[in-house]
Design an enzyme around this catalytic site. Structure first.
Site, PDB file in Angstrom:
ATOM      1  N   HIS A  37      34.221  -2.333 -62.631  1.00 51.31           N
ATOM      2  CA  HIS A  37      34.990  -1.752 -63.743  1.00 51.31           C
ATOM      3  C   HIS A  37      36.267  -2.548 -63.941  1.00 51.31           C
ATOM      4  O   HIS A  37      36.585  -3.431 -63.144  1.00 51.31           O
ATOM      5  CB  HIS A  37      35.268  -0.263 -63.530  1.00 51.31           C
ATOM      6  CG  HIS A  37      36.162   0.088 -62.385  1.00 51.31           C
ATOM      7  ND1 HIS A  37      35.830  -0.148 -61.075  1.00 51.31           N
ATOM      8  CD2 HIS A  37      37.396   0.663 -62.345  1.00 51.31           C
ATOM      9  CE1 HIS A  37      36.813   0.270 -60.289  1.00 51.31           C
ATOM     10  NE2 HIS A  37      37.778   0.770 -61.030  1.00 51.31           N
ATOM     11  N   HIS A  55      36.984   1.655 -52.292  1.00 48.49           N
ATOM     12  CA  HIS A  55      38.204   1.971 -51.533  1.00 48.49           C
ATOM     13  C   HIS A  55      37.867   2.622 -50.191  1.00 48.49           C
ATOM     14  O   HIS A  55      36.851   3.309 -50.060  1.00 48.49           O
ATOM     15  CB  HIS A  55      39.102   2.962 -52.298  1.00 48.49           C
ATOM     16  CG  HIS A  55      39.767   2.382 -53.501  1.00 48.49           C
ATOM     17  ND1 HIS A  55      41.041   1.848 -53.474  1.00 48.49           N
ATOM     18  CD2 HIS A  55      39.334   2.246 -54.779  1.00 48.49           C
ATOM     19  CE1 HIS A  55      41.378   1.422 -54.685  1.00 48.49           C
ATOM     20  NE2 HIS A  55      40.348   1.658 -55.504  1.00 48.49           N
ATOM     21  N   HIS A  60      34.596   7.478 -64.019  1.00 48.32           N
ATOM     22  CA  HIS A  60      35.920   6.959 -63.612  1.00 48.32           C
ATOM     23  C   HIS A  60      36.499   6.150 -64.778  1.00 48.32           C
ATOM     24  O   HIS A  60      37.645   6.352 -65.180  1.00 48.32           O
ATOM     25  CB  HIS A  60      35.743   6.120 -62.361  1.00 48.32           C
ATOM     26  CG  HIS A  60      36.987   5.448 -61.866  1.00 48.32           C
ATOM     27  ND1 HIS A  60      38.057   6.139 -61.362  1.00 48.32           N
ATOM     28  CD2 HIS A  60      37.329   4.131 -61.787  1.00 48.32           C
ATOM     29  CE1 HIS A  60      39.004   5.282 -60.994  1.00 48.32           C
ATOM     30  NE2 HIS A  60      38.589   4.055 -61.248  1.00 48.32           N
ATOM     31  N   HIS A  99      39.557  -1.932 -63.869  1.00 47.90           N
ATOM     32  CA  HIS A  99      40.875  -1.687 -63.268  1.00 47.90           C
ATOM     33  C   HIS A  99      41.383  -2.900 -62.482  1.00 47.90           C
ATOM     34  O   HIS A  99      40.619  -3.581 -61.804  1.00 47.90           O
ATOM     35  CB  HIS A  99      40.833  -0.451 -62.366  1.00 47.90           C
ATOM     36  CG  HIS A  99      40.847   0.838 -63.144  1.00 47.90           C
ATOM     37  ND1 HIS A  99      40.407   2.028 -62.616  1.00 47.90           N
ATOM     38  CD2 HIS A  99      41.240   1.103 -64.417  1.00 47.90           C
ATOM     39  CE1 HIS A  99      40.541   2.978 -63.540  1.00 47.90           C
ATOM     40  NE2 HIS A  99      41.032   2.440 -64.637  1.00 47.90           N
ATOM     41  N   ASP A 101      42.989  -3.363 -59.786  1.00 44.69           N
ATOM     42  CA  ASP A 101      42.770  -3.501 -58.338  1.00 44.69           C
ATOM     43  C   ASP A 101      41.323  -3.897 -58.004  1.00 44.69           C
ATOM     44  O   ASP A 101      40.959  -3.972 -56.825  1.00 44.69           O
ATOM     45  CB  ASP A 101      43.181  -2.219 -57.583  1.00 44.69           C
ATOM     46  CG  ASP A 101      42.387  -0.997 -57.977  1.00 44.69           C
ATOM     47  OD1 ASP A 101      42.171  -0.788 -59.193  1.00 44.69           O
ATOM     48  OD2 ASP A 101      41.963  -0.242 -57.075  1.00 44.69           O
ATOM     49  N   HIS A 102      40.511  -4.169 -59.023  1.00 43.60           N
ATOM     50  CA  HIS A 102      39.137  -4.643 -58.815  1.00 43.60           C
ATOM     51  C   HIS A 102      38.898  -6.011 -59.449  1.00 43.60           C
ATOM     52  O   HIS A 102      37.934  -6.680 -59.093  1.00 43.60           O
ATOM     53  CB  HIS A 102      38.129  -3.611 -59.346  1.00 43.60           C
ATOM     54  CG  HIS A 102      38.274  -2.297 -58.648  1.00 43.60           C
ATOM     55  ND1 HIS A 102      37.421  -1.880 -57.656  1.00 43.60           N
ATOM     56  CD2 HIS A 102      39.229  -1.340 -58.746  1.00 43.60           C
ATOM     57  CE1 HIS A 102      37.844  -0.709 -57.185  1.00 43.60           C
ATOM     58  NE2 HIS A 102      38.939  -0.365 -57.835  1.00 43.60           N
ATOM     59  N   ASP A 129      34.582   2.558 -58.071  1.00 42.51           N
ATOM     60  CA  ASP A 129      35.368   3.780 -57.894  1.00 42.51           C
ATOM     61  C   ASP A 129      34.641   4.996 -58.466  1.00 42.51           C
ATOM     62  O   ASP A 129      35.267   6.005 -58.782  1.00 42.51           O
ATOM     63  CB  ASP A 129      36.733   3.650 -58.585  1.00 42.51           C
ATOM     64  CG  ASP A 129      37.645   2.683 -57.866  1.00 42.51           C
ATOM     65  OD1 ASP A 129      37.263   2.160 -56.810  1.00 42.51           O
ATOM     66  OD2 ASP A 129      38.769   2.450 -58.380  1.00 42.51           O
TER      67      ASP A 129
END
Ligand code: ZN
Ligand code: FE
Length: 259
Positions: free
Chosen positions: A54, A173, A112, A56, A58-59, A135
């Site tokens: 996805h 995570h 998400h 975001h 942090d990915h 996530d």
């Protein structure tokens, strides 16, 4: 197939997937450049793909630097075009491709985010199968509903749970310990959660990741899979005839408020 978790940022996992037969490799969700390149270079390989679950940050934070350094293709959902840095390929449910001798398929799992996808990797030689859930599904939990509805998330969970129960789950995570604490809170008599807590405590005490779990373990412990549990519905005051989406939404709300 070899799958190596690469800890990134504070609690993210990127992954390195290598087909033993051909050395062909992919990176899943490179949160940042440096730790991922260190893991790749330690193996002396050149990854062919980046698979994004996805959009975001942090990915996908390492996408641009890694894609430029190795000449890597960047895959993400068709609806995430423009949101995933350096994306070169659009994927959707039903897409299949190979990574050397490994068979990969894509499932769209909105909830998400609206463009969330899972990558399912099957090693025909060993019979092993893995799923990268980003996530959407965590071990013992699910991601926050930033863009999708509870009903969408429930449908996405059903799609993941339709895979072989032996499938190994690699999520985005390290949230397992706190997820299981909530799971036990809403379903106190579930002894499978005690087993998962013991496993998690032991792994984390020695600094090891809790990934992978299996879909069978999620079936037994994850409250967002166990939406039909009478005990969970009783704990949270969810009506016995509430739909799957309504139940998942109520469980997610309770998790958001859980300290
Ligand atoms: Zn996310
Ligand atoms: Fe994340």
């Amino acid at each position: 197939m070899q799958i190596t978790p690469i800890p990134c940022l504070s609690d993210n996992y990127a992954y390195l997937v290598v087909d033993d037969a051909t050395g062909t490799a992919a990176i899943v969700d490179p949160s940042e450049d440096a730790p991922v390149r260190a893991a790749v270079d330690a193996r002396g390989i050149t990854p062919r793909d980046i698979w994004c679950t996805h959009h975001h940050h942090d990915h996908v934070g390492g996408n641009e630097a890694i894609a430029e350094h190795y000449g890597t293709a960047v895959l993400g959902h068709v609806s995430d075009k423009g949101r995933i840095p350096a994306q070169t390929k659009e994927v959707a449910t039903g897409d299949t491709f190979t990574l050397g001798s490994l068979a990969v398929s894509v499932i769209h799992i909105p909830g998400h985010t609206l463009g969330a996808v899972a990558y399912v990797v099957k090693d025909e030689a060993s019979g092993e199968q893995a799923v990268f859930t980003g996530d959407t599904m965590f071990l013992g939990g699910c991601g926050r509903l930033f863009e999708g509805t509870p009903a969408q998330m429930n449908t996405s969970f059903e799609a993941l749970m339709a895979l072989d129960p032996k499938t190994k789950v690699y999520c985005g995570h390290e949230y397992t310990a706190s997820n299981l604490r909530f799971a036990k809170h809403v379903e106190p008599s579930n002894e499978a959660i005690d087993v998962a807590v013991a496993r998690t405590t032991e792994l984390r005490a020695s600094g090891k990741p809790t990934v992978p779990g299996t879909l069978a373990e999620e079936r037994a412990t994850n409250p967002f899979v166990r939406i039909d549990s009478a005990e969970i519905r009783k704990t949270l005051g969810i009506a016995a005839d509430a739909s799957g989406g309504e139940a998942l939404g109520a469980i997610r709300k309770a998790k958001d408020d859980f300290k």
